[in-house]
Design a protein around this motif. Structure first.
Motif, PDB file in Angstrom:
ATOM      1  N   PRO A  74      12.740 -10.605  -1.840  1.00 17.80           N
ATOM      2  CA  PRO A  74      12.757  -9.326  -1.112  1.00 17.80           C
ATOM      3  C   PRO A  74      12.155  -8.216  -1.971  1.00 17.80           C
ATOM      4  O   PRO A  74      12.084  -8.324  -3.200  1.00 17.80           O
ATOM      5  N   LEU A  75      11.752  -7.163  -1.306  1.00 20.00           N
ATOM      6  CA  LEU A  75      11.056  -6.074  -1.997  1.00 20.00           C
ATOM      7  C   LEU A  75      11.922  -5.454  -3.090  1.00 20.00           C
ATOM      8  O   LEU A  75      11.406  -5.006  -4.116  1.00 20.00           O
ATOM      9  N   GLU A  84       8.102  -3.188  -8.481  1.00 30.06           N
ATOM     10  CA  GLU A  84       6.824  -2.833  -9.098  1.00 30.06           C
ATOM     11  C   GLU A  84       5.668  -2.994  -8.114  1.00 30.06           C
ATOM     12  O   GLU A  84       4.570  -2.439  -8.326  1.00 30.06           O
ATOM     13  N   ASP A  85       5.895  -3.721  -7.009  1.00 28.21           N
ATOM     14  CA  ASP A  85       4.859  -3.890  -5.990  1.00 28.21           C
ATOM     15  C   ASP A  85       4.795  -2.710  -5.015  1.00 28.21           C
ATOM     16  O   ASP A  85       3.823  -2.589  -4.265  1.00 28.21           O
ATOM     17  N   VAL A  86       5.845  -1.888  -4.988  1.00 25.48           N
ATOM     18  CA  VAL A  86       5.932  -0.821  -3.986  1.00 25.48           C
ATOM     19  C   VAL A  86       4.752   0.149  -4.042  1.00 25.48           C
ATOM     20  O   VAL A  86       4.137   0.451  -3.007  1.00 25.48           O
ATOM     21  N   PRO A  87       4.362   0.682  -5.214  1.00 21.35           N
ATOM     22  CA  PRO A  87       3.227   1.612  -5.244  1.00 21.35           C
ATOM     23  C   PRO A  87       1.942   1.021  -4.689  1.00 21.35           C
ATOM     24  O   PRO A  87       1.218   1.682  -3.931  1.00 21.35           O
ATOM     25  N   GLU A  88       1.661  -0.231  -5.044  1.00 19.90           N
ATOM     26  CA  GLU A  88       0.417  -0.851  -4.567  1.00 19.90           C
ATOM     27  C   GLU A  88       0.463  -1.108  -3.067  1.00 19.90           C
ATOM     28  O   GLU A  88      -0.542  -0.959  -2.370  1.00 19.90           O
ATOM     29  N   LEU A 113       9.238   6.270  -4.964  1.00 24.97           N
ATOM     30  CA  LEU A 113       9.379   5.198  -3.975  1.00 24.97           C
ATOM     31  C   LEU A 113      10.161   4.017  -4.545  1.00 24.97           C
ATOM     32  O   LEU A 113      10.829   3.285  -3.808  1.00 24.97           O
ATOM     33  N   LYS A 114      10.099   3.824  -5.851  1.00 26.98           N
ATOM     34  CA  LYS A 114      10.766   2.688  -6.496  1.00 26.98           C
ATOM     35  C   LYS A 114      12.255   2.933  -6.716  1.00 26.98           C
ATOM     36  O   LYS A 114      12.977   2.035  -7.150  1.00 26.98           O
ATOM     37  N   ASP A 115      12.729   4.155  -6.420  1.00 29.52           N
ATOM     38  CA  ASP A 115      14.158   4.441  -6.550  1.00 29.52           C
ATOM     39  C   ASP A 115      14.951   3.989  -5.333  1.00 29.52           C
ATOM     40  O   ASP A 115      16.182   4.062  -5.325  1.00 29.52           O
TER      41      ASP A 115
END
Length: 202
Positions: A55-56, A61-65, A93-95
Motif C-alpha cells: 500500500p502507498l 517516497e513514491d508519493v511526490p513522483e 504530501l508524505k505526512d
C-alpha cells in the motif's frame, strides 16, 4: 481457464483462445480459502506469478513522483512549473498515509486541478485540500500518529487491552491488517478480542 478454451452460451463448439489473465485483490486469498470464501482450484490456476504491491503508506517516497505524474497528465507537461510546486509541498504530501492508496492521491490531484491554485505563492488551495484530508476523522492516517500508541503501565492483560483497543482505532478494525502489524495470527487475535471483551467496529 485451464484448457484455454471457451464455449459461448448456447453454443456447441469449443473455441480456443490465446489470452493472459491478470487479476488483483486486496484480500488475503489464502485466509479466504481456509474460511471457504474462495475456491482453491481457481487460486492455484491464477497464482502463476504473484506480485505483491505494498500500500502507498508503506512507500511514501513514491508519493511526490505519483503526484507529479497525475498533475502533468491532468494539467499538462509544464504544470509543476505553472502551479509553482515546491519541495515543501511534496514533502507535506508524505505526512499523510493515503488509506485510499494511489486512487485517493489521484482524486486529490483531480480536485486540485479542477479548483485551480488561487495563490501560487502561498498555495492556499493545495494546503486547504490537504488539511481536509488530515483533519478530524482522518487524523489516524497522519504519519506521525500511524505507529505510536500510548499506554498506561499495569498488568499484562490491562496493557494488552489498551494496545489492541488503540490499534483498532488506527487500523479501522481491519482484522487481517491488525494481526499482521501486531505480529500474531488472526486466530490469536480473535482469541485476544474475546478474552479481553473487545468488539471490532461494524
Amino acid at each position: 481457464m485451464q484448457e484455454k478454451v471457451i464455449m459461448p452460451v448456447g453454443g456447441q463448439t469449443v473455441i480456443p483462445v490465446d489470452v493472459r489473465v491478470i487479476s488483483a485483490t486486496n484480500q488475503d486469498l489464502v485466509a479466504a480459502i481456509n474460511e471457504g470464501r474462495f475456491r482453491a482450484d481457481l487460486y492455484f490456476r491464477l497464482n502463476v506469478l504473484n506480485l505483491h504491491i505494498p500500500p502507498l503508506r508503506e512507500r511514501l517516497e513514491d508519493v511526490p513522483e505519483l503526484f507529479r505524474y497525475f498533475l502533468e497528465r491532468l494539467a499538462g507537461p509544464d504544470s509543476m512549473k505553472s502551479f509553482n510546486i515546491t519541495g515543501d509541498m511534496l514533502e507535506a504530501l508524505k505526512d499523510y498515509l493515503w488509506p485510499g492508496n494511489v486512487r485517493e492521491l489521484e482524486g486529490f490531484v483531480e480536485r486540485y486541478v479542477a479548483l485551480g491554485e488561487e495563490n501560487i505563492d502561498t498555495h492556499a488551495t493545495f494546503y486547504r485540500l490537504l488539511y481536509k484530508l488530515t483533519s478530524a476523522g482522518n487524523i489516524a492516517f497522519m504519519k506521525d500518529n500511524s505507529n505510536q500508541l500510548t499506554i498506561e503501565l499495569g498488568s499484562l492483560p490491562y496493557m494488552e487491552k489498551q494496545i489492541i483497543s488503540q490499534a483498532i482505532k488506527l487500523i479501522r478494525g481491519n482484522r487481517s491488517e491488525m494481526a499482521k502489524i501486531l505480529g500474531i495470527s488472526r486466530t490469536t487475535l480473535w482469541k485476544k478480542l474475546k478474552e479481553l471483551n473487545i468488539e471490532l467496529p461494524k
